[in-house]
Structures are given as structure tokens and as C-alpha cells.
Write an enzyme that holds these catalytic residues in place. Structure first.
Site, mmCIF file in Angstrom:
data_model
loop_
_atom_site.group_PDB
_atom_site.id
_atom_site.type_symbol
_atom_site.label_atom_id
_atom_site.label_comp_id
_atom_site.label_asym_id
_atom_site.label_seq_id
_atom_site.Cartn_x
_atom_site.Cartn_y
_atom_site.Cartn_z
ATOM 1 N N CYS A 93 0.816 -1.230 0.000
ATOM 2 C CA CYS A 93 0.000 0.000 0.000
ATOM 3 C C CYS A 93 0.846 1.276 0.000
ATOM 4 C CB CYS A 93 -0.940 0.016 1.191
ATOM 5 S SG CYS A 93 -1.970 -1.440 1.297
ATOM 6 N N HIS B 74 -3.342 7.055 3.524
ATOM 7 C CA HIS B 74 -3.769 5.839 2.829
ATOM 8 C C HIS B 74 -5.172 5.461 3.327
ATOM 9 C CE1 HIS B 74 -4.088 1.834 1.438
ATOM 10 N NE2 HIS B 74 -3.766 1.248 2.571
ATOM 11 N N ASN C 37 -10.268 0.050 0.279
ATOM 12 C CA ASN C 37 -8.806 0.090 0.290
ATOM 13 C C ASN C 37 -8.291 -0.366 -1.081
ATOM 14 O OD1 ASN C 37 -6.076 -0.349 0.650
ATOM 15 N ND2 ASN C 37 -6.288 -1.428 2.601
HETATM 16 O O1 UT7 Z 1 -3.754 -1.281 3.870
HETATM 17 C C1 UT7 Z 1 -3.181 -2.029 4.894
HETATM 18 C C2 UT7 Z 1 -4.055 -3.211 5.097
HETATM 19 N N1 UT7 Z 1 -5.174 -2.846 5.921
HETATM 20 C C3 UT7 Z 1 -5.467 -3.547 6.976
HETATM 21 O O2 UT7 Z 1 -4.795 -4.504 7.262
HETATM 22 C C4 UT7 Z 1 -6.645 -3.171 7.805
HETATM 23 C C5 UT7 Z 1 -6.283 -3.059 9.271
HETATM 24 N N2 UT7 Z 1 -7.308 -3.559 10.142
HETATM 25 C C6 UT7 Z 1 -8.597 -3.163 10.140
HETATM 26 O O3 UT7 Z 1 -8.977 -2.293 9.377
HETATM 27 C C7 UT7 Z 1 -9.564 -3.772 11.116
HETATM 28 O O4 UT7 Z 1 -8.834 -4.514 12.085
HETATM 29 C C8 UT7 Z 1 -10.611 -4.697 10.424
HETATM 30 C C9 UT7 Z 1 -11.619 -3.849 9.651
HETATM 31 C C10 UT7 Z 1 -9.920 -5.652 9.470
HETATM 32 C C11 UT7 Z 1 -11.390 -5.493 11.460
HETATM 33 O O5 UT7 Z 1 -11.995 -4.611 12.401
HETATM 34 P P1 UT7 Z 1 -11.885 -4.928 13.969
HETATM 35 O O6 UT7 Z 1 -12.634 -3.894 14.662
HETATM 36 O O7 UT7 Z 1 -10.419 -5.059 14.269
HETATM 37 O O8 UT7 Z 1 -12.666 -6.283 14.088
HETATM 38 P P2 UT7 Z 1 -12.141 -7.713 14.559
HETATM 39 O O9 UT7 Z 1 -11.206 -8.291 13.558
HETATM 40 O O10 UT7 Z 1 -11.675 -7.606 15.955
HETATM 41 O O11 UT7 Z 1 -13.495 -8.540 14.511
HETATM 42 C C12 UT7 Z 1 -14.594 -8.262 15.386
HETATM 43 C C13 UT7 Z 1 -15.719 -9.233 15.095
HETATM 44 C C14 UT7 Z 1 -15.257 -10.687 15.062
HETATM 45 O O12 UT7 Z 1 -16.275 -11.469 15.660
HETATM 46 P P3 UT7 Z 1 -16.138 -11.963 17.194
HETATM 47 O O13 UT7 Z 1 -14.877 -12.778 17.215
HETATM 48 O O14 UT7 Z 1 -16.043 -10.719 17.997
HETATM 49 O O15 UT7 Z 1 -17.392 -12.745 17.391
HETATM 50 C C15 UT7 Z 1 -15.188 -10.998 13.599
HETATM 51 O O16 UT7 Z 1 -15.399 -12.366 13.311
HETATM 52 O O17 UT7 Z 1 -16.288 -8.969 13.804
HETATM 53 C C16 UT7 Z 1 -16.338 -10.190 13.054
HETATM 54 N N3 UT7 Z 1 -16.192 -9.847 11.658
HETATM 55 C C17 UT7 Z 1 -17.227 -9.530 10.857
HETATM 56 N N4 UT7 Z 1 -18.556 -9.468 11.088
HETATM 57 C C18 UT7 Z 1 -19.333 -9.095 10.064
HETATM 58 C C19 UT7 Z 1 -15.046 -9.751 10.927
HETATM 59 N N5 UT7 Z 1 -15.328 -9.391 9.674
HETATM 60 C C20 UT7 Z 1 -16.676 -9.248 9.603
HETATM 61 C C21 UT7 Z 1 -17.546 -8.861 8.562
HETATM 62 N N6 UT7 Z 1 -18.863 -8.798 8.856
HETATM 63 N N7 UT7 Z 1 -17.126 -8.545 7.334
#
Ligand code: UT7
Length: 328
Positions: free
Chosen positions: A115, A255, A285
Site C-alpha cells: 500500500c 492511505h 482500500n
Molecule cells: O492497507 C493495509 C491493510 N489494511 C489492513 O490490514 C486493515 C487493518 N485492520 C482493520 O482495518 C480492522 O482490524 C478490520 C476492519 C480488518 C477489522 O476490524 P476490527 O474492529 O479489528 O474487528 P475484529 O477483527 O476484531 O473482529 C470483530 C468481530 C469478530 O467477531 P467476534 O470474534 O467478535 O465474534 C469478527 O469475526 O467482527 C467479526 N467480523 C465480521 N462481522 C461481520 C469480521 N469481519 C466481519 C464482517 N462482517 N465482514
């Protein structure tokens, strides 16, 4: 140190016409518009049509940047493309874009900085202009990220989109000045964000089906923390190196990975939300394309005005990160 006045003579962008909304994704994986919007700020993203590839997106963005610069493609001497989704490993995306622009005998190569690829290309462009003062450089960020997204994995497939952005860099002519660029990497953190399948350490034998590692694998929460910290730190560093402070910054353009990351960088940086540019709601993204795509849009819509000091920053797999200062 050799000093030259690098200007951005023209800017361009391109996003495929096809749009994938959160409602469309609700039909593909167990997710909701509400989850995607609250956790990421993304409402829709553009995705390629059948038969459209990264080089096509990059070529369109390059054509717009050339028109903006009032230059013919043949005046270009170097093409530098930041991408992790090239059409092929060989020839490079830059070589294919050279061909699609109808030109030849230029210097063309890709940069693998995920990125942060466009910010890396700006630094390479500056370096080329120091060595070859008459050079005319096309810096491009182009990605078909959806090619490396697993549409059965809800934790990644909602995040990404396809697109491209481009800038023409020269030592002469009218345009915002590229005051400085700062880059960094930490390979120790590489395993937190990978696309490893198909590389020499993760080969496929003839007939084998593709594995999960062919697609983007990311540890979201960890990446999130590092992204905020790295971008905020490198922004501090570039300002200090140039005798400037946060108060001098008119526009912060980070970004577009997640609205919460963009917001957190702005807060860490103590900059008013209305000075932070974001179009993540419409594009998701787009990796290396996100910064030049947003920059071209922010200039065209008047968000960035004459006299503004603009700070670009990006973060990506590797890990790589960087920042750039532009004076409009
Ligand atoms: O450009 C560089 C690359 N970019 C990145 O790597 C992005 C960086 N990270 C992020 O933007 C965020 O960490 C995410 C958007 C990827 C995830 O957000 P989060 O607030 O960190 O959520 P999480 O991974 O902690 O997940 C929370 C919950 C989980 O369920 P449980 O375990 O709490 O029951 C996930 O399974 O949300 C669930 N979940 C979803 N639910 C509905 C994960 N993806 C989804 C989804 N829809 N698409």
C-alpha cells in the site's frame, strides 16, 4: 546533498465503472452494511470488469495525468509503478503500461511496497530527477486487489477495491512542489499481512488447487495498531526534518485502509477532521492506488487549494510506510 525542485506537473486517477456495494456483499458472505460501515467506513468499492487488468487501470490514470500536465506520452522518460497485483510477474506492469501508452525505449519498472507503493515511487522519481534533471517521470499506483481477495472470507473481502492514480514529476514547469519524502520498513512484521501463494517460498505444482495463502491474509487488529503508530510517527519525522510543525499542515491525506485508522492518525496528529481527506466510503482500500487516487480527487474538487501544505502518508504489508510533503 543535491537539491532539486521537483514539481507534480499533472495528476490522474481511474476506477473501474463496476461498483460492489455492501448490500451486494451481504449476498456473498455473512456480513452487514452496518458492520462494514461502523468498522471501516466503506460503503462501496469499484471492481474490475471481466478482461480488465491492473495495467488498464494504470494506463487510464496515466493518460489523465498526462492530459493534466499538458504533455504527450512520448515526453515521459521513466514509468514507475507501485503495485502488488501486477498483470504478470514478467513483464512488469510498468512495461505493459509503456506499451499501452503507445511509447517505447523508456525506463519502466515496478515497486513492491504494497500500500506504500506510490509514496515509494515518488521517492524513486525524485532520485531519478536528481540523476537525470531533464527526466519526466510517471509515478503510478495501480491495483486489482480483488484478484487477490478471497470472496468467501468476510474478514478481508469487504475491505478492498480496485483502482489507480498517477502523477507526472519533473524538475520544471508549473505544479505543486514535492518538498520531501520519507520511507521506512520493518521486515520483522511481515507475517502480519501477506499474499504469499505463488511466490518462490510458496509454490504451486501443476494441477494443484490454490490455497488460502494465494489471497490476502491479515491480522487486522495488529495491522491496525502498527498502521496508526507508523503513519503518525513518520509524519512527525518528515515535518521535523523540514523545520515544520503540525500547525503548518493544511491537509492530511492518508492511505485509505479504514476510516478508523484515518481518524486515529488525524487525532494522534492533532489535526482537525475537516482537514483530513478521505474517500474510503466510495473506494475501499485500493492499496498503492489509494493515495494518488485520493490526491487527484482532492485537487480536482478544490479540497486542496493553492498555497496548501499537504502531507501524504501510507502504510502497507512488509511492513512499509512513508510520508510525503507537497506545497501547492
Ligand atoms: O492497507 C493495509 C491493510 N489494511 C489492513 O490490514 C486493515 C487493518 N485492520 C482493520 O482495518 C480492522 O482490524 C478490520 C476492519 C480488518 C477489522 O476490524 P476490527 O474492529 O479489528 O474487528 P475484529 O477483527 O476484531 O473482529 C470483530 C468481530 C469478530 O467477531 P467476534 O470474534 O467478535 O465474534 C469478527 O469475526 O467482527 C467479526 N467480523 C465480521 N462481522 C461481520 C469480521 N469481519 C466481519 C464482517 N462482517 N465482514
Amino acid at each position: 546533498m543535491m537539491k532539486n525542485n521537483v514539481v507534480i506537473r499533472g495528476l490522474g486517477r481511474y476506477a473501474p465503472e463496476k461498483v460492489l456495494t455492501n448490500a451486494d456483499l451481504e449476498k456473498i458472505v455473512e456480513t452487514s452494511d452496518e458492520w462494514i460501515v461502523t468498522r471501516t467506513g466503506i460503503k462501496e468499492r469499484h471492481i474490475v470488469e471481466e478482461g480488465q487488468f491492473t495495467s488498464d487501470l494504470g494506463t487510464e490514470a496515466a493518460k489523465m495525468a498526462l492530459a493534466d500536465a499538458g504533455m504527450d506520452a512520448d515526453e515521459i522518460t521513466h514509468i514507475i509503478v507501485g503495485t502488488f497485483t501486477p498483470d504478470h510477474l514478467v513483464p512488469s506492469c510498468a512495461c505493459i503500461i509503456e506499451k499501452k501508452l503507445g511509447i517505447k525505449n523508456k525506463v519502466a519498472f515496478d515497486i513492491a511496497a504494497a500500500c506504500t507503493g506510490f509514496i515509494y515511487s515518488l521517492e524513486m522519481g525524485r532520485a531519478m530527477l536528481a540523476l537525470h534533471p531533464d527526466a519526466k517521470i510517471l509515478c503510478i499506483g495501480a491495483e486489482m486487489v480483488t484478484h487477490r481477495v478471497n470472496f468467501t472470507d468476510r474478514t478481508t473481502c469487504v475491505l478492498f477495491g480496485d483502482g489507480a492514480g498517477a502523477a507526472v514529476l519533473t524538475n520544471d514547469g508549473e505544479g505543486p512542489e514535492l518538498l520531501d519524502v520519507k520511507l521506512a520498513t520493518d521486515g520483522n512484521l511481515g507475517s502480519l499481512l501477506t499474499v504469499s501463494g505463488g511466490g518462490s517460498a510458496s509454490t504451486y505444482k501443476p494441477g494443484e488447487t490454490i490455497r488460502d495463502d494465494y489471497f490476502i491474509q491479515l491480522q487486522g487488529r495488529e495491522v491496525f495498531k502498527h498502521a496508526v503508530r507508523s503513519m503518525a510517527t513518520i509524519c512527525e519525522e518528515i515535518l521535523e526534518a523540514n523545520g515544520l510543525t503540525k500547525k503548518n499542515v493544511d491537509v492530511l491525506l492518508p492511505h485509505q485502509a479504514n476510516w478508523r485508522i484515518i481518524d486515529a492518525v488525524g487525532r494522534k496528529f492533532d489535526i482537525a477532521p475537516e482537514k483530513v481527506y478521505s474517500n474510503i466510503d466510495r473506494f475501499g482500500n485500493t492499496s498503492a492506488a489509494s493515495v494518488p487516487l485520493a490526491l487527484s480527487e482532492a485537487v480536482e474538487t478544490g479540497f486542496i487549494k493553492d498555497g496548501d501544505l499537504v502531507m501524504l502518508t501510507a502504510f502497507g504489508g512488509g511492513f512499509t510506510w512513508g510520508s510525503a510533503l507537497l506545497k501547492f
